[in-house]
Structure formats: structure tokens, C-alpha cells
Design an enzyme around this catalytic site. Structure first.
Site, PDB file in Angstrom:
ATOM      1  N   ALA A  78       0.883  -0.936  -0.098  1.00  0.00           N
ATOM      2  CA  ALA A  78       0.035   0.008  -0.128  1.00  0.00           C
ATOM      3  C   ALA A  78       0.791   1.307   0.014  1.00  0.00           C
ATOM      4  CB  ALA A  78      -0.732   0.136   1.252  1.00  0.00           C
ATOM      5  N   ASP A  79       0.411   2.459  -0.569  1.00  0.00           N
ATOM      6  CA  ASP A  79       0.972   3.540  -0.372  1.00  0.00           C
ATOM      7  C   ASP A  79      -0.098   4.867  -0.217  1.00  0.00           C
ATOM      8  OD1 ASP A  79       3.769   4.754  -0.928  1.00  0.00           O
ATOM      9  OD2 ASP A  79       2.522   5.989  -1.844  1.00  0.00           O
TER      10      ASP A  79
END
Length: 207
Positions: A78-79
């Protein structure tokens, strides 16, 4: 026989780990991907969040594809990107950066985009980008003590909603857990949709 339901979290974030644990997932391994996170020219915040989350997942998939211990795992990355309009705010490392971010966020609504990427044991890639709108109160006396706290260090936009800066939020439309770093509803749906037996893990009850 290799367990087909092991999961690698491609992140060193303690917040993302805690969120996964909240829904009953204990990652088999934590393998953060070290990538250049500089936005491309004219790249939108949404596209940046998607690209970085997928790049992180792909990097770990390629690195461990031939590893007997870690091959065949689900890989989750995730970012999170904070933006005011199309302006992407940095993950602040300097007090001056954090002050500039907070001045921009003060008294206005901004958007937080979290990209999530899942690579299945068979190499299939699935993506989601979650958009959340967050409005801060007008900041004045809070600024200096908050900067002095150091809590902003390494945080996108100079704040962590689960910390002191949670007291700055007057309105939030979207996913709170996405702003923390991992949208749990979308992550759970991605995993379940790709055969990960998430709900079976709940049958033993919370520990």
C-alpha cells in the site's frame, strides 16, 4: 505442502501491520520495498498512489519468486498520498517541510489517496485506490507544539491522523483506516475475492 494462505506485507509500517492484525491477519513476513517515491512529471495523486503500491508489490514478488520459503505467498502493498488539489505533499523529514504542509492544510479540505495492491500466489495483480476527504480546523496555537512533538516525521502531508493530529480533523468523508495507511474494507474484499480465507480466521474469536 506449502500453505497457500501465507501473506507477505510489503511494508515496514507499524500502522499497516496493526490494521492487518485488527482484521485477524498475522503476516508470514514483513518485506518492505525500497523504491524512489518521487512523482512523475504531471502525475496525479491518484495515479501516484496506484503506481507506488503496485511497484512495491511487484518488487517483492520478483525478489522472492524463486525463494522456496516465500514463493507462493499473497503479497500485499500500500502507499498513501496526501494532496491539496493536484499538489502532492511530501513525506516530511524536516520541520520546515512539516510547517509548510500544515499551513496548506489549515482550515481547508484535502484528499488522501491510498493505493492497495495484492499479488496472488499465481501472480495475478489486483488494485484499488481509495479516496478520502479530510478537513482540518484552522491551525494557529497548535502549530509550534505539534512541530516540536516530532510526530510529523516521515508522514505524508506531515501528519498521522491516529496521533495528535487527529484533534485537527473537523470532518472526514471516506475511509478512516485508509488515511491511517490501509483501507480495511477494500483490502478485505480484495483478499476474499482472491480466495484468501479471511473469515475463517475469525471463527476462533479475538485473542
Amino acid at each position: 505442502m506449502t500453505d497457500p494462505y501465507r501473506l507477505i506485507l510489503a511494508s515496514a509500517s507499524p500502522r499497516r501491520l496493526q490494521l492487518l492484525q485488527q482484521i485477524g491477519i498475522e503476516p508470514y513476513a514483513l518485506k518492505p520495498a525500497d523504491l524512489d517515491e518521487t512523482p512523475l512529471k504531471n502525475e496525479s495523486p491518484r495515479k501516484l498512489a496506484r503506481r507506488l503500491s503496485e511497484s512495491k508489490a511487484q518488487a517483492i514478488y520478483k525478489a522472492y519468486k524463486e525463494d522456496e520459503t516465500l514463493s507462493g505467498c499473497y503479497i500485499l502493498a500500500a502507499d498513501t498520498v496526501v494532496a491539496v488539489g493536484r499538489r502532492i505533499l511530501p513525506k516530511t523529514e524536516l520541520a520546515e517541510e512539516a510547517s509548510q504542509c500544515l499551513a496548506l492544510l489549515s482550515g481547508r479540505t484535502h484528499k488522501v489517496y491510498t493505493g492497495v495492491c495484492l499479488i496472488t500466489p499465481k501472480g495475478k495483480t489486483r488494485n484499488r485506490v481509495v479516496e478520502t476527504r479530510v478537513r482540518f480546523k484552522r491551525l494557529s496555537e497548535e502549530m509550534d507544539p505539534y512541530i516540536a512533538s516530532g510526530e510529523w516525521r516521515g508522514k505524508a502531508g506531515g501528519y498521522a491522523i491516529q496521533g495528535i493530529a487527529g484533534s485537527f480533523v473537523v470532518n472526514l468523508v471516506g475511509s478512516y483506516t485508509s488515511v491511517v495507511g490501509l483501507p480495511l474494507n477494500e483490502t478485505a474484499n480484495l483478499l476474499i475475492g482472491e480466495g484468501y480465507p479471511l473469515r475463517l480466521k475469525w471463527l476462533g474469536g479475538a485473542q
